[in-house]
Design an enzyme around this catalytic site. Structure first.
Site, short mmCIF file in Angstrom:
data_model
loop_
_atom_site.label_atom_id
_atom_site.label_comp_id
_atom_site.label_asym_id
_atom_site.label_seq_id
_atom_site.Cartn_x
_atom_site.Cartn_y
_atom_site.Cartn_z
N GLU A 36 34.16 15.56 31.67
CA GLU A 36 33.96 14.11 31.56
C GLU A 36 33.48 13.53 32.89
OE1 GLU A 36 34.05 11.80 29.10
OE2 GLU A 36 34.07 13.54 27.81
N CYS A 191 20.93 7.81 19.03
CA CYS A 191 20.74 6.44 19.53
C CYS A 191 20.41 6.51 21.02
CB CYS A 191 22.01 5.61 19.28
SG CYS A 191 21.73 3.86 19.53
N CYS A 198 16.28 6.12 14.51
CA CYS A 198 17.01 5.32 13.52
C CYS A 198 16.91 5.92 12.12
CB CYS A 198 16.51 3.88 13.52
SG CYS A 198 16.70 3.09 15.13
N CYS A 201 19.80 8.15 11.63
CA CYS A 201 21.11 7.62 12.07
C CYS A 201 21.97 7.22 10.87
CB CYS A 201 20.89 6.42 12.98
SG CYS A 201 22.43 5.68 13.53
N CYS A 207 22.85 -1.57 10.98
CA CYS A 207 22.65 -1.75 12.42
C CYS A 207 21.77 -2.98 12.69
CB CYS A 207 22.01 -0.50 13.01
SG CYS A 207 21.53 -0.73 14.73
S1 SF4 Z 1 20.13 2.56 13.70
FE1 SF4 Z 1 21.08 1.43 15.38
S2 SF4 Z 1 22.77 2.73 16.04
FE2 SF4 Z 1 21.40 3.99 14.82
S3 SF4 Z 1 19.96 4.93 16.26
FE3 SF4 Z 1 19.01 3.05 15.53
S4 SF4 Z 1 19.60 1.53 17.04
FE4 SF4 Z 1 21.00 3.24 17.29
#
Ligand code: SF4
Length: 346
Positions: A36, A191, A198, A201, A207
Site C-alpha cells: 500500500e 476508470c 466506460c 464498466c 454513472c
Molecule cells: S462509467 Fe463512470 S465509473 Fe465507469 S469508467 Fe466511465 S467514468 Fe468511470
C-alpha cells in the site's frame, strides 16, 4: 449502503479483478502495508519488481527493523518519494521495540505509525483483517467523483469529506476485502485517468460523469503550483581504480538520507571544495552534460563537474558524510535515479 453500486463492483471483481498481483498472493498485514505504501504515488507495474525484491530481502517486520536504513533506502532506490521508505523503517523500529514486531489490528494503533494515513490504515484493516473500514486512494477518488459527479478540487476539505462519506456508504460489512480490491482495480484498469473504458464498466448505467460526458472533467483538476527551478552543482570525483566519492545527504530536503555526488553550495567552487575536503589542488574539471530531473516541487538542473584523479584517492578529511565507493555501487545504500544513471555512465 448503495447496494447496486457495491454489488456491481463485487461481481465485476470476481471476473476481472487482478488477483495475481504479488501482494495479493498469501497476503499478510505486513505485505499489505508495504504494498500500500509503495503504491502511493506509484503505478502497479513499477511497484511489482520493487515489492518482490523488498519482500525477498525484508520478509518480516523483524528483519526490516534489524536492518540499516541505508540498505532499506537502497532497495527503494529509483522508486522515488523516499520519505515513504524512511517512514516504513521508523514504523518497523517502533513495532519491533514496542509491539514484538507484530503489526497492530486496530485503527487507533495503525494510524499512529509514521507514514500511514487514513486511507492506508483503512486498506490494511479491510484487506488484512477483513474489518469494515473504507479507503480513499487516488483510484477510489476518481471512481466516486465521476460516478456521483462530485465537482471541486480534491484538495478542498469539503470535497474530501464528501468523498469519504460516499466511500463509507458504499463500503459493505461483508466481502470487505473483495470490495476494497474491486474498487481499487476498477479505478486502475477501467476508470483510468484518461480515456476511461466506460463501455466495459459495471457502473456505467448510473454513472453521472458518463451521462453528462464529463469523464475528462472529473475529478476536478487542481490548480498546479509552478515548480521551483533549482540548479544542483555536483563534484563527480573518480579515481584511477574506479572509486567515486559520495556524500550522504541530510535527512531533510531533496533526496533525504540518500547518497549522491557531493553538492557544491553557494559561495563554493569545485576547486575550493576539493581543496577543503581532500586537501589537493586540481587543474582540470570536465563539465558533463546537465541532466534535467523533475520532482514534485522542483525542476532540477543537475550540473556534474567531473574530476579524474590519476593516482589513488586521498583520504577524506574526517568528514563522516563522505564515503568512497567502488563502481558499480552495490545496493546497500540509497541512490536517487539521476545519480545512478550518472554513475552508470562514468
Ligand atoms: S462509467 Fe463512470 S465509473 Fe465507469 S469508467 Fe466511465 S467514468 Fe468511470
Amino acid at each position: 449502503m448503495n447496494k447496486p453500486f457495491t454489488n456491481k463492483i463485487l461481481t465485476w471483481y470476481d471476473v476481472n479483478g487482478r488477483k495475481d498481483l504479488p501482494w495479493k498472493i498469501n497476503p499478510s498485514p505486513y505485505s499489505i502495508w508495504i504494498s500500500e505504501v509503495m503504491l502511493q504515488q506509484t503505478q502497479v507495474v513499477t511497484v511489482i519488481p520493487y515489492f518482490l525484491k523488498f519482500m525477498d530481502r525484508f520478509p518480516s517486520i523483524d528483519v526490516l527493523a534489524r536492518s540499516q536504513l541505508d540498505e532499506v533506502l537502497g532497495y527503494w532506490s529509483g522508486l522515488g518519494y523516499y520519505a515513504r521508505a524512511r517512514n516504513i523503517y521508523r514504523a518497523s523500529r517502533i513495532l519491533y521495540l514496542d509491539n514484538k514486531s507484530i503489526f497492530p489490528n486496530s485503527y487507533d494503533e495503525i494510524i499512529k505509525l509514521p507514514g500511514i494515513g487514513r486511507s492506508t490504515a483503512g486498506a490494511i484493516l479491510a484487506l488484512a483483517y477483513k474489518k469494515k473500514f473504507s479507503i480513499l486512494d487516488g483510484n477510489v477518488k476518481r471512481v466516486l467523483s465521476r460516478y456521483y459527479r462530485v465537482k471541486g478540487t480534491l484538495e478542498k476539505a469539503s470535497i474530501q469529506k464528501k468523498l469519504w462519506d460516499l466511500s463509507d456508504i458504499n463500503t459493505p460489512t461483508k466481502s470487505i476485502a473483495k470490495y476494497t480490491q474491486g474498487i481499487m482495480d476498477l479505478g486502475a484498469t477501467i476508470c483510468s485517468r484518461s480515456k476511461p473504458k466506460c463501455n466495459l464498466c459495471p457502473l456505467s448505467i448510473n454513472c453521472l460523469a458518463r451521462i453528462y460526458h464529463e469523464q475528462d472533467l472529473l475529478p476536478s483538476k487542481k490548480l498546479r503550483q509552478k515548480k521551483k527551478k533549482k540548479d544542483i552543482n555536483l563534484v563527480v570525483i573518480i579515481d584511477n581504480e574506479k572509486s567515486i566519492l559520495l556524500e550522504k545527504r541530510q535527512e531533510r530536503g531533496i533526496w533525504g538520507g540518500l547518497y549522491s555526488f557531493p553538492e557544491i553550495l553557494d559561495g563554493q567552487t569545485c576547486t575550493s571544495w576539493v581543496k577543503e575536503k581532500l586537501g589537493i589542488n586540481i587543474n582540470r574539471i570536465d563539465k558533463l552534460p546537465p541532466i534535467r530531473h523533475s520532482l514534485t516541487h522542483y525542476d532540477l538542473l543537475i550540473k556534474p563537474n567531473k574530476i579524474k584523479l590519476d593516482s589513488r584517492l586521498p583520504e577524506t578529511k574526517n568528514d563522516e558524510q563522505l564515503y568512497w565507493h567502488k563502481v558499480p555501487v552495490d545496493n546497500n545504500i540509497g541512490i536517487a535515479k539521476p545519480i545512478s544513471s550518472l554513475i552508470n555512465n562514468l
